[in-house]
Design a protein around this motif. Sequence first.
Motif, PDB file in Angstrom:
ATOM      1  N   THR A  45       4.376 -10.938  -1.942  1.00 46.82           N
ATOM      2  CA  THR A  45       3.306 -11.149  -0.956  1.00 46.82           C
ATOM      3  C   THR A  45       1.958 -10.715  -1.536  1.00 46.82           C
ATOM      4  N   ASP A  46       1.962  -9.710  -2.411  1.00 48.30           N
ATOM      5  CA  ASP A  46       0.718  -9.281  -3.057  1.00 48.30           C
ATOM      6  C   ASP A  46       0.148 -10.431  -3.887  1.00 48.30           C
ATOM      7  N   TYR A  47       1.012 -11.108  -4.602  1.00 47.46           N
ATOM      8  CA  TYR A  47       0.550 -12.241  -5.404  1.00 47.46           C
ATOM      9  C   TYR A  47       0.050 -13.371  -4.506  1.00 47.46           C
ATOM     10  N   ASP A  67      -6.495  -5.415   0.766  1.00 46.30           N
ATOM     11  CA  ASP A  67      -5.579  -5.674  -0.351  1.00 46.30           C
ATOM     12  C   ASP A  67      -5.430  -4.468  -1.288  1.00 46.30           C
ATOM     13  N   PRO A  68      -6.520  -3.898  -1.793  1.00 43.05           N
ATOM     14  CA  PRO A  68      -6.320  -2.739  -2.680  1.00 43.05           C
ATOM     15  C   PRO A  68      -5.742  -1.535  -1.952  1.00 43.05           C
ATOM     16  N   ALA A  70      -3.544  -1.688   0.540  1.00 41.24           N
ATOM     17  CA  ALA A  70      -2.105  -1.964   0.653  1.00 41.24           C
ATOM     18  C   ALA A  70      -1.400  -1.644  -0.662  1.00 41.24           C
ATOM     19  N   ASP A  71      -2.012  -2.029  -1.768  1.00 44.69           N
ATOM     20  CA  ASP A  71      -1.420  -1.749  -3.081  1.00 44.69           C
ATOM     21  C   ASP A  71      -1.292  -0.251  -3.318  1.00 44.69           C
ATOM     22  N   LYS A  72      -2.348   0.481  -3.011  1.00 44.16           N
ATOM     23  CA  LYS A  72      -2.335   1.924  -3.257  1.00 44.16           C
ATOM     24  C   LYS A  72      -1.356   2.652  -2.335  1.00 44.16           C
ATOM     25  N   ILE A  73      -1.264   2.219  -1.100  1.00 43.87           N
ATOM     26  CA  ILE A  73      -0.299   2.809  -0.166  1.00 43.87           C
ATOM     27  C   ILE A  73       1.122   2.585  -0.676  1.00 43.87           C
ATOM     28  N   MET A  74       1.398   1.369  -1.129  1.00 46.56           N
ATOM     29  CA  MET A  74       2.737   1.048  -1.618  1.00 46.56           C
ATOM     30  C   MET A  74       3.059   1.871  -2.864  1.00 46.56           C
ATOM     31  N   VAL A  75       2.168   1.874  -3.846  1.00 51.95           N
ATOM     32  CA  VAL A  75       2.412   2.597  -5.096  1.00 51.95           C
ATOM     33  C   VAL A  75       2.563   4.090  -4.832  1.00 51.95           C
ATOM     34  N   ALA A  76       1.630   4.661  -4.078  1.00 51.03           N
ATOM     35  CA  ALA A  76       1.681   6.105  -3.814  1.00 51.03           C
ATOM     36  C   ALA A  76       2.959   6.477  -3.072  1.00 51.03           C
TER      37      ALA A  76
END
Length: 183
Positions: A45-47, A67-68, A70-76
């Motif tokens: 979904t990120d892509y 978007d960024p 969401a990415d940081k929440i997921m990674v962290a």
Amino acid sequence: MLTLPNILTLSRIFAVPLLVFLLWPNPKPFDYWIAYALYCLMGITDYFDGYLARAKGAVSRLGVFLDPIADKIMVASVVVMLIFIDDIQGYHMIAALIILLREIMVSGLREFLAGLSVSVPVSQLAKWKTTFQLVSLGALILAGAVPYWPWVMSVGLLTLWGAAILTLITGWDYLRVGLKHMD
């Protein structure tokens, strides 16, 4: 505001608690399998949220903002959980900490620079960093599902260090740009 790309981005944010629940202490191989599938779906979904936003001309301020995050929440969340359940341990926690600290620093720096109307585009190296991060965390989740394939854990830890090295380089690049705008 509720375009398909934004809905995909929001779905990643709302999926994080489920991912954390699946990795909660003492996950079984089946839990890791489901967490891995969810993690892969979140990556897809990120892509697609970015691809669809650009292809359909539906880039929005909300999407650029979310978007960024969401990415940081997921990674962290994944890094913290993998440390918490001892899938990342020992000196490998240094690589994980480097990644977490860089994400916080760059977020703060971007916020500061946005107040000055300074935009910092994402570099190609930062995209590689993200790729290494996503592969690493995916492999580390998958390793819990396939403990009889120890090479999966090795791939995860090796790419975690690759991501950490790229994180230091790209973090320094962002910081250099930011320092030019500080008193």
